[in-house]
Design an enzyme around this catalytic site. Structure first.
Site, PDB file in Angstrom:
ATOM      1  N   THR A  91      13.934 -27.067  79.328  1.00  0.00           N
ATOM      2  CA  THR A  91      15.238 -27.583  79.217  1.00  0.00           C
ATOM      3  C   THR A  91      16.083 -27.323  78.440  1.00  0.00           C
ATOM      4  O   THR A  91      15.709 -26.896  77.086  1.00  0.00           O
ATOM      5  CB  THR A  91      15.187 -29.382  79.351  1.00  0.00           C
ATOM      6  OG1 THR A  91      16.533 -30.016  79.656  1.00  0.00           O
ATOM      7  CG2 THR A  91      14.911 -29.834  78.013  1.00  0.00           C
ATOM      8  N   ASN A  92      17.482 -27.217  78.366  1.00  0.00           N
ATOM      9  CA  ASN A  92      18.394 -27.192  77.562  1.00  0.00           C
ATOM     10  C   ASN A  92      19.069 -28.493  77.202  1.00  0.00           C
ATOM     11  O   ASN A  92      20.424 -28.710  76.748  1.00  0.00           O
ATOM     12  CB  ASN A  92      19.375 -26.024  77.761  1.00  0.00           C
ATOM     13  CG  ASN A  92      18.848 -24.766  77.433  1.00  0.00           C
ATOM     14  OD1 ASN A  92      18.251 -24.545  76.682  1.00  0.00           O
ATOM     15  ND2 ASN A  92      19.071 -23.828  78.288  1.00  0.00           N
ATOM     16  N   HIS A  96       9.822 -45.206  81.430  1.00  0.00           N
ATOM     17  CA  HIS A  96       9.089 -44.297  82.609  1.00  0.00           C
ATOM     18  C   HIS A  96       8.592 -43.053  81.704  1.00  0.00           C
ATOM     19  O   HIS A  96       7.657 -42.349  81.453  1.00  0.00           O
ATOM     20  CB  HIS A  96       9.572 -43.751  83.670  1.00  0.00           C
ATOM     21  CG  HIS A  96      11.223 -43.413  83.320  1.00  0.00           C
ATOM     22  ND1 HIS A  96      11.913 -44.352  82.838  1.00  0.00           N
ATOM     23  CD2 HIS A  96      12.025 -42.424  83.964  1.00  0.00           C
ATOM     24  CE1 HIS A  96      13.313 -43.647  83.084  1.00  0.00           C
ATOM     25  NE2 HIS A  96      13.249 -42.734  83.291  1.00  0.00           N
ATOM     26  N   LYS A 104      17.412 -34.677  75.463  1.00  0.00           N
ATOM     27  CA  LYS A 104      15.803 -35.020  75.818  1.00  0.00           C
ATOM     28  C   LYS A 104      15.205 -34.417  74.759  1.00  0.00           C
ATOM     29  O   LYS A 104      14.022 -34.825  74.382  1.00  0.00           O
ATOM     30  CB  LYS A 104      15.405 -34.171  77.366  1.00  0.00           C
ATOM     31  CG  LYS A 104      15.426 -34.933  78.391  1.00  0.00           C
ATOM     32  CD  LYS A 104      15.040 -33.913  79.555  1.00  0.00           C
ATOM     33  CE  LYS A 104      15.397 -34.817  80.964  1.00  0.00           C
ATOM     34  NZ  LYS A 104      14.980 -33.943  82.109  1.00  0.00           N
ATOM     35  N   GLY A 150      22.896 -42.300  83.170  1.00  0.00           N
ATOM     36  CA  GLY A 150      22.366 -42.565  84.480  1.00  0.00           C
ATOM     37  C   GLY A 150      22.605 -43.866  85.189  1.00  0.00           C
ATOM     38  O   GLY A 150      23.557 -44.459  84.814  1.00  0.00           O
ATOM     39  N   TYR A 151      21.501 -44.321  85.618  1.00  0.00           N
ATOM     40  CA  TYR A 151      21.311 -45.605  86.345  1.00  0.00           C
ATOM     41  C   TYR A 151      21.054 -46.989  85.283  1.00  0.00           C
ATOM     42  O   TYR A 151      21.056 -47.909  85.776  1.00  0.00           O
ATOM     43  CB  TYR A 151      20.544 -45.519  87.536  1.00  0.00           C
ATOM     44  CG  TYR A 151      20.883 -44.624  88.568  1.00  0.00           C
ATOM     45  CD1 TYR A 151      21.637 -44.853  89.670  1.00  0.00           C
ATOM     46  CD2 TYR A 151      20.306 -43.355  88.213  1.00  0.00           C
ATOM     47  CE1 TYR A 151      21.766 -43.867  90.770  1.00  0.00           C
ATOM     48  CE2 TYR A 151      20.536 -42.290  89.290  1.00  0.00           C
ATOM     49  CZ  TYR A 151      21.331 -42.324  90.379  1.00  0.00           C
ATOM     50  OH  TYR A 151      21.356 -41.413  91.296  1.00  0.00           O
ATOM     51  N   ASP A 175      10.403 -34.244  85.235  1.00  0.00           N
ATOM     52  CA  ASP A 175      11.174 -34.560  86.119  1.00  0.00           C
ATOM     53  C   ASP A 175      11.152 -36.077  86.322  1.00  0.00           C
ATOM     54  O   ASP A 175      10.045 -36.661  86.268  1.00  0.00           O
ATOM     55  CB  ASP A 175      10.764 -33.699  87.423  1.00  0.00           C
ATOM     56  CG  ASP A 175      12.048 -33.900  88.322  1.00  0.00           C
ATOM     57  OD1 ASP A 175      13.335 -33.554  87.943  1.00  0.00           O
ATOM     58  OD2 ASP A 175      11.772 -34.001  89.720  1.00  0.00           O
TER      59      ASP A 175
HETATM   60  P1  IMP Z   1      16.166 -35.385  85.244  1.00  0.00           P
HETATM   61  O1  IMP Z   1      14.649 -35.841  84.971  1.00  0.00           O
HETATM   62  O2  IMP Z   1      16.717 -35.058  83.802  1.00  0.00           O
HETATM   63  O3  IMP Z   1      16.449 -34.470  86.189  1.00  0.00           O
HETATM   64  O4  IMP Z   1      16.824 -36.732  85.548  1.00  0.00           O
HETATM   65  C1  IMP Z   1      17.123 -37.205  86.991  1.00  0.00           C
HETATM   66  C2  IMP Z   1      17.987 -38.337  87.273  1.00  0.00           C
HETATM   67  O5  IMP Z   1      17.462 -39.247  87.427  1.00  0.00           O
HETATM   68  C3  IMP Z   1      19.097 -38.415  85.845  1.00  0.00           C
HETATM   69  O6  IMP Z   1      20.374 -37.610  86.063  1.00  0.00           O
HETATM   70  C4  IMP Z   1      19.522 -40.030  86.256  1.00  0.00           C
HETATM   71  O7  IMP Z   1      20.464 -40.056  87.165  1.00  0.00           O
HETATM   72  C5  IMP Z   1      18.167 -40.627  86.538  1.00  0.00           C
HETATM   73  N1  IMP Z   1      17.412 -41.007  85.446  1.00  0.00           N
HETATM   74  C6  IMP Z   1      16.236 -40.492  85.020  1.00  0.00           C
HETATM   75  N2  IMP Z   1      15.945 -40.994  84.006  1.00  0.00           N
HETATM   76  C7  IMP Z   1      16.610 -42.117  83.740  1.00  0.00           C
HETATM   77  C8  IMP Z   1      16.799 -43.103  82.856  1.00  0.00           C
HETATM   78  O8  IMP Z   1      16.040 -43.146  81.534  1.00  0.00           O
HETATM   79  N3  IMP Z   1      17.716 -44.019  82.734  1.00  0.00           N
HETATM   80  C9  IMP Z   1      18.866 -43.929  83.872  1.00  0.00           C
HETATM   81  N4  IMP Z   1      18.751 -42.587  84.823  1.00  0.00           N
HETATM   82  C10 IMP Z   1      17.884 -41.902  84.745  1.00  0.00           C
END
Ligand code: IMP
Length: 196
Positions: free
Chosen positions: A7-8, A181, A12, A154-155, A68
Protein backbone atom coordinates in the site's frame (compact mmCIF):
# COMPACT_ATOMS: atom_id res chain seq x y z
CA UNK A 1 13.02 -8.81 9.15
CA UNK A 2 11.98 -6.60 6.23
CA UNK A 3 8.40 -6.74 5.03
CA UNK A 4 6.92 -4.85 2.14
CA UNK A 5 3.42 -3.54 2.74
CA UNK A 6 1.39 -3.49 -0.46
CA UNK A 7 0.00 0.00 0.00
CA UNK A 8 1.06 3.62 -0.31
CA UNK A 9 -1.46 4.63 2.36
CA UNK A 10 0.85 6.33 4.88
CA UNK A 11 -1.80 6.13 7.61
CA UNK A 12 -1.79 2.32 7.30
CA UNK A 13 2.00 2.10 7.17
CA UNK A 14 2.43 4.15 10.36
CA UNK A 15 -0.33 2.25 12.17
CA UNK A 16 1.15 -1.14 11.24
CA UNK A 17 4.75 -0.14 11.96
CA UNK A 18 3.80 0.97 15.47
CA UNK A 19 1.99 -2.33 16.04
CA UNK A 20 4.85 -4.46 14.65
CA UNK A 21 7.69 -2.84 16.62
CA UNK A 22 11.39 -2.58 15.78
CA UNK A 23 11.94 -6.24 14.93
CA UNK A 24 10.16 -5.73 11.62
CA UNK A 25 10.92 -2.96 9.17
CA UNK A 26 8.09 -2.12 6.82
CA UNK A 27 8.99 -1.09 3.30
CA UNK A 28 6.65 0.93 1.15
CA UNK A 29 5.85 0.12 -2.46
CA UNK A 30 7.82 3.16 -3.61
CA UNK A 31 10.84 2.05 -1.57
CA UNK A 32 10.99 -1.26 -3.44
CA UNK A 33 10.54 0.53 -6.78
CA UNK A 34 6.92 -0.41 -7.37
CA UNK A 35 4.83 2.45 -8.74
CA UNK A 36 1.99 0.33 -10.14
CA UNK A 37 -1.66 0.64 -9.31
CA UNK A 38 -2.03 -2.87 -7.88
CA UNK A 39 -5.26 -4.53 -9.04
CA UNK A 40 -7.92 -5.37 -6.45
CA UNK A 41 -10.64 -7.14 -8.41
CA UNK A 42 -11.84 -9.96 -6.17
CA UNK A 43 -15.26 -10.00 -4.49
CA UNK A 44 -13.86 -11.19 -1.15
CA UNK A 45 -11.48 -9.67 1.41
CA UNK A 46 -9.34 -12.82 1.29
CA UNK A 47 -9.15 -12.66 -2.49
CA UNK A 48 -8.18 -9.00 -2.61
CA UNK A 49 -5.50 -9.20 0.06
CA UNK A 50 -4.04 -12.32 -1.60
CA UNK A 51 -4.13 -10.65 -5.00
CA UNK A 52 -2.24 -7.60 -3.72
CA UNK A 53 0.40 -9.56 -1.78
CA UNK A 54 0.90 -12.04 -4.67
CA UNK A 55 1.44 -9.13 -7.07
CA UNK A 56 4.49 -8.08 -5.03
CA UNK A 57 5.83 -11.58 -4.48
CA UNK A 58 5.62 -12.52 -8.16
CA UNK A 59 7.43 -9.39 -9.35
CA UNK A 60 9.93 -8.74 -6.54
CA UNK A 61 10.28 -12.03 -4.58
CA UNK A 62 10.12 -10.06 -1.34
CA UNK A 63 8.41 -11.06 1.88
CA UNK A 64 5.31 -8.91 1.96
CA UNK A 65 1.83 -8.34 3.29
CA UNK A 66 -1.40 -6.77 2.17
CA UNK A 67 -4.69 -6.15 3.87
CA UNK A 68 -8.26 -5.64 2.82
CA UNK A 69 -11.06 -4.52 5.09
CA UNK A 70 -14.56 -3.12 5.18
CA UNK A 71 -17.90 -2.86 6.88
CA UNK A 72 -20.51 -5.65 6.66
CA UNK A 73 -24.06 -4.78 7.69
CA UNK A 74 -26.30 -7.72 8.62
CA UNK A 75 -29.61 -6.25 7.38
CA UNK A 76 -27.98 -5.36 4.03
CA UNK A 77 -26.70 -8.91 3.43
CA UNK A 78 -23.11 -7.92 4.19
CA UNK A 79 -23.07 -4.69 2.17
CA UNK A 80 -21.01 -2.58 1.59
CA UNK A 81 -18.36 -5.30 2.16
CA UNK A 82 -15.49 -5.21 -0.34
CA UNK A 83 -17.11 -2.11 -1.86
CA UNK A 84 -16.85 -0.13 1.41
CA UNK A 85 -14.43 2.47 0.03
CA UNK A 86 -16.48 3.04 -3.14
CA UNK A 87 -20.01 2.44 -1.82
CA UNK A 88 -21.30 5.80 -3.04
CA UNK A 89 -19.36 5.67 -6.31
CA UNK A 90 -15.81 5.50 -7.64
CA UNK A 91 -13.51 7.85 -5.70
CA UNK A 92 -11.70 10.61 -7.56
CA UNK A 93 -7.97 10.01 -8.23
CA UNK A 94 -5.82 10.27 -5.11
CA UNK A 95 -8.79 9.80 -2.76
CA UNK A 96 -9.53 6.56 -0.92
CA UNK A 97 -13.29 6.83 -1.17
CA UNK A 98 -15.60 9.66 -0.22
CA UNK A 99 -16.31 8.86 3.42
CA UNK A 100 -19.10 11.42 3.83
CA UNK A 101 -21.05 10.20 0.78
CA UNK A 102 -20.52 6.58 1.80
CA UNK A 103 -21.96 7.25 5.27
CA UNK A 104 -24.96 9.11 3.87
CA UNK A 105 -25.70 6.25 1.49
CA UNK A 106 -25.46 3.75 4.34
CA UNK A 107 -27.85 5.76 6.53
CA UNK A 108 -30.29 6.03 3.63
CA UNK A 109 -30.20 2.29 2.96
CA UNK A 110 -30.84 1.59 6.64
CA UNK A 111 -33.80 3.97 6.93
CA UNK A 112 -36.70 2.23 8.68
CA UNK A 113 -34.63 -0.88 9.43
CA UNK A 114 -34.50 -1.89 13.08
CA UNK A 115 -31.66 -4.39 12.93
CA UNK A 116 -28.53 -2.19 12.94
CA UNK A 117 -26.02 -4.98 13.66
CA UNK A 118 -22.80 -4.83 11.69
CA UNK A 119 -19.15 -5.77 11.76
CA UNK A 120 -15.84 -4.52 10.50
CA UNK A 121 -13.68 -7.26 9.00
CA UNK A 122 -10.04 -7.24 8.03
CA UNK A 123 -8.01 -9.92 6.28
CA UNK A 124 -4.23 -9.72 6.12
CA UNK A 125 -2.27 -11.91 3.74
CA UNK A 126 1.38 -12.38 4.64
CA UNK A 127 3.69 -14.01 2.10
CA UNK A 128 6.98 -15.32 3.44
CA UNK A 129 9.25 -17.33 1.14
CA UNK A 130 6.41 -17.67 -1.36
CA UNK A 131 3.89 -19.13 1.08
CA UNK A 132 0.68 -17.21 1.84
CA UNK A 133 -0.82 -17.02 5.33
CA UNK A 134 -4.18 -15.38 6.13
CA UNK A 135 -5.11 -13.59 9.37
CA UNK A 136 -8.63 -12.35 10.04
CA UNK A 137 -9.97 -9.84 12.56
CA UNK A 138 -13.65 -9.07 13.22
CA UNK A 139 -15.27 -6.49 15.50
CA UNK A 140 -19.04 -6.66 15.97
CA UNK A 141 -21.14 -3.60 16.72
CA UNK A 142 -24.03 -1.47 15.51
CA UNK A 143 -24.72 1.39 13.13
CA UNK A 144 -26.21 4.45 14.82
CA UNK A 145 -28.67 6.91 13.25
CA UNK A 146 -26.41 9.94 13.03
CA UNK A 147 -22.69 10.61 13.11
CA UNK A 148 -20.86 10.97 16.43
CA UNK A 149 -17.20 11.97 16.80
CA UNK A 150 -14.55 13.30 14.48
CA UNK A 151 -11.56 10.98 14.88
CA UNK A 152 -10.61 8.03 12.68
CA UNK A 153 -11.81 7.62 9.11
CA UNK A 154 -14.36 5.86 6.92
CA UNK A 155 -17.50 4.73 8.73
CA UNK A 156 -16.03 5.33 12.22
CA UNK A 157 -18.57 8.05 13.22
CA UNK A 158 -21.46 5.61 12.65
CA UNK A 159 -20.07 2.49 14.34
CA UNK A 160 -20.33 1.63 18.05
CA UNK A 161 -18.51 -1.58 18.95
CA UNK A 162 -20.38 -4.07 21.18
CA UNK A 163 -19.75 -3.40 24.86
CA UNK A 164 -19.09 0.33 24.30
CA UNK A 165 -21.28 3.43 24.24
CA UNK A 166 -19.07 5.54 21.95
CA UNK A 167 -18.30 5.31 18.25
CA UNK A 168 -14.84 4.51 16.87
CA UNK A 169 -14.68 8.21 15.91
CA UNK A 170 -14.95 9.14 19.58
CA UNK A 171 -11.99 6.94 20.52
CA UNK A 172 -8.27 7.66 20.42
CA UNK A 173 -6.15 5.44 18.20
CA UNK A 174 -4.71 3.84 21.42
CA UNK A 175 -8.24 2.82 22.37
CA UNK A 176 -9.40 1.75 18.91
CA UNK A 177 -6.30 -0.22 17.79
CA UNK A 178 -6.42 -3.12 20.28
CA UNK A 179 -10.11 -3.87 19.64
CA UNK A 180 -10.36 -3.03 15.93
CA UNK A 181 -10.64 -5.60 13.15
CA UNK A 182 -7.21 -4.50 11.86
CA UNK A 183 -5.65 -4.60 15.33
CA UNK A 184 -6.99 -8.11 15.91
CA UNK A 185 -5.72 -9.39 12.54
CA UNK A 186 -2.31 -7.80 13.14
CA UNK A 187 -2.11 -9.36 16.62
CA UNK A 188 -2.68 -12.81 15.08
CA UNK A 189 0.01 -12.14 12.46
CA UNK A 190 2.51 -10.97 15.10
CA UNK A 191 1.88 -14.10 17.13
CA UNK A 192 2.60 -16.16 13.99
CA UNK A 193 5.75 -14.19 13.14
CA UNK A 194 7.11 -14.59 16.66
CA UNK A 195 6.88 -18.34 16.32
CA UNK A 196 8.30 -18.45 12.78
P1 IMP B 1 -9.22 -0.69 2.74
O1 IMP B 1 -8.98 -1.96 3.48
O2 IMP B 1 -8.18 0.34 3.05
O3 IMP B 1 -9.44 -0.92 1.27
O4 IMP B 1 -10.56 -0.04 3.34
C1 IMP B 1 -11.80 -0.20 2.75
C2 IMP B 1 -12.81 0.74 3.30
O5 IMP B 1 -13.48 0.11 4.41
C3 IMP B 1 -12.33 2.08 3.86
O6 IMP B 1 -12.19 3.05 2.86
C4 IMP B 1 -13.45 2.42 4.82
O7 IMP B 1 -14.55 2.94 4.11
C5 IMP B 1 -13.83 1.06 5.37
N1 IMP B 1 -13.04 0.78 6.58
C6 IMP B 1 -12.07 -0.16 6.75
N2 IMP B 1 -11.57 -0.12 8.00
C7 IMP B 1 -12.24 0.87 8.63
C8 IMP B 1 -12.15 1.42 9.95
O8 IMP B 1 -11.34 1.02 10.81
N3 IMP B 1 -12.99 2.43 10.23
C9 IMP B 1 -13.89 2.92 9.33
N4 IMP B 1 -14.00 2.48 8.10
C10 IMP B 1 -13.18 1.45 7.74
Amino acid sequence: MKLCLATNNTHKIEELQSLLGEKFQLQTLNEIGCFDDIPETSDTFDGNSLQKAMYIWERFQLNCLADDSGLEVDALDGEPGVFSARYAGTPVAGEHGNHENNMQKLLKNLEGIENRSAQFRCVITLITNGIAHHFEGIIRGKIIHQKQGSKGFGYDPLFIPDGYDRTFAEMNIEEKNPISHRGLAVAKMIEFLKQA
